[in-house]
Design an enzyme around this catalytic site. Sequence first.
Site, PDB file in Angstrom:
ATOM      1  CG  ASP A 421      -1.883   1.087   1.328  1.00 47.77           C
ATOM      2  OD1 ASP A 421      -1.658   2.119   0.673  1.00 47.77           O
ATOM      3  OD2 ASP A 421      -2.881   0.935   2.053  1.00 47.77           O
ATOM      4  CG  HIS A 422       3.233   4.018  -3.162  1.00 48.51           C
ATOM      5  ND1 HIS A 422       4.201   4.413  -2.256  1.00 48.51           N
ATOM      6  CD2 HIS A 422       3.772   4.229  -4.385  1.00 48.51           C
ATOM      7  CE1 HIS A 422       5.243   4.865  -2.907  1.00 48.51           C
ATOM      8  NE2 HIS A 422       5.019   4.760  -4.199  1.00 48.51           N
ATOM      9  NE  ARG A 423      -4.075   3.953   1.248  1.00 47.49           N
ATOM     10  CZ  ARG A 423      -5.224   3.471   1.695  1.00 47.49           C
ATOM     11  NH1 ARG A 423      -6.267   4.267   1.827  1.00 47.49           N
ATOM     12  NH2 ARG A 423      -5.364   2.207   2.001  1.00 47.49           N
ATOM     13  CB  ILE A 425       5.018   0.663   2.264  1.00 43.58           C
ATOM     14  CG1 ILE A 425       4.579   0.014   3.594  1.00 43.58           C
ATOM     15  CG2 ILE A 425       6.371   0.135   1.847  1.00 43.58           C
ATOM     16  CD1 ILE A 425       3.984  -1.343   3.433  1.00 43.58           C
TER      17      ILE A 425
END
Length: 449
Positions: A421-423, A425
Amino acid sequence: MPALNEARVPDIGDYQDIPVIELLVQVGDTVKKDQGLVTLESDKATMEVPSEHAGVVRELKVKLGDAVSEGSVVAIIEAADAAAASPAEAPKAAEAPKPVPAKLEPEQTQPARAEPAKAAAPAPVAATDTRSPPVSFGADAVAPDKVPYASPSVRLFARELGVDLSQVKGSARSGRIVKEDVQSFVKGVMQGGGRPAVGGAPAGSGLSLLPWPKVDFSKFGAIETQPLSRIKKISGANLARNWAMIPHVTQFEDADITEMEAFRKKLGEENKETKVTPLVFLIKAAVASLRKFPSFNASLDEAGENLVLKRYFHVGIAVDTPNGLVVPVIRDCDQKGLLQLAAELGEISKKARDGKLGPADMSGGCFSISSLGGIGGTSFTPIINAPEVAILGVSKSSMKPVWNGKEFAPRLMLPLSLSYDHRVIDGAEAARFAGFFAQQLSDIRRLLL
Ligand code: CAO
């Protein structure tokens, strides 16, 4: 005097007003002990209310859409002995409709509850004494704060429109959701607006999509329509939400498992009774990696403003079953050795394939592993199992020539695909995590550290 037993909703924790979505029996049906009578559904999980007694259904106390809580009576069962000993009633039972045929899918046929209560009376007991064994929806399958406050009719209305009530803000007293709230939520989504969504998706995240193409396939050739299994419907809705709401990125990495495989084979020869697959080593490597990178062992809170870090290590394993994908969880993997993990993996895979997993078996995971290594492929992009923040996909290992600084040497390489989850990591952190993970597998002595 026939012994009539009240079948009640068992202990489901603090959850209240769970709607009845399915009546599994009819009046006059003969039921076995533990057979499901009705299905309840919260926003994320379903469970059956089992019959404590074998016997005949004399009365159904609920109808579709009714909301029930612990202790609600769903049916009156005349216990088998009493039914047999009551000839006046017997013809009625014989004329009555047959039991619902075995069209139920595995997850429906097993009551989602804890171990059958040992204290359950073997003989029929008076109606007022009848208590069903406790059940669990699973901690985060139906956390109280996640169950939206709405009446059954509003729930049905939302379900008809495909609206996830957990995303709707209630405007009535104490945050209760009313029909108008659902309508304005739908309106907002249709206009490309939408409300702040669970898991931290920003306001304005409503998807403005083209309608699904309507095609009459029979115009082009012969067709057959098959209903999706219940597991596929439930997991499909979750996968679609996770795919749409989580900004996924997938990081690929290869692990050199030449030594690990040699050790695994040796272990297999020494322990014939327990099958040790590469997956068990991956679970251990996951624990080491989650420990080293705590933001992977975390979830966003509902507002999307805080990261909840977990100090436990429960790993979910994607299991392919005849009815679809399920993700049972192995708990406290940090406290278990390879052989114990192998034994538990065998047990939960079997339980999953037999359709015997309860919601509690599938809750509480920190991180998931989806292994297609036994089947094939070189890489894939797994979908994160919210509210987790990462998932590891594993593909089939193969021998590859690897440059060791002097020459190419044949090494057994295992492809890893880490979706995150780029939010939560960043890419650099994900690359470090994946590299560390691979390193644990390449030198399994590190798993001892
Ligand atoms: N590379 C090469 N071989 C592998 C391997 C890998 N990465 N992983 C497993 N294998 C081998 C095993 O060693 C075993 O070989 P032997 O029978 O010769 O010992 C064989 O493949 C079959 O393994 P398995 O699948 O029975 O066992 P597992 O522990 O690897 O996996 C389970 C268990 C339950 C995860 C798996 O059976 C399964 O259901 N996988 C599918 C998961 C899935 O569908 N994911 C997709 C989700 S996204 O839609």
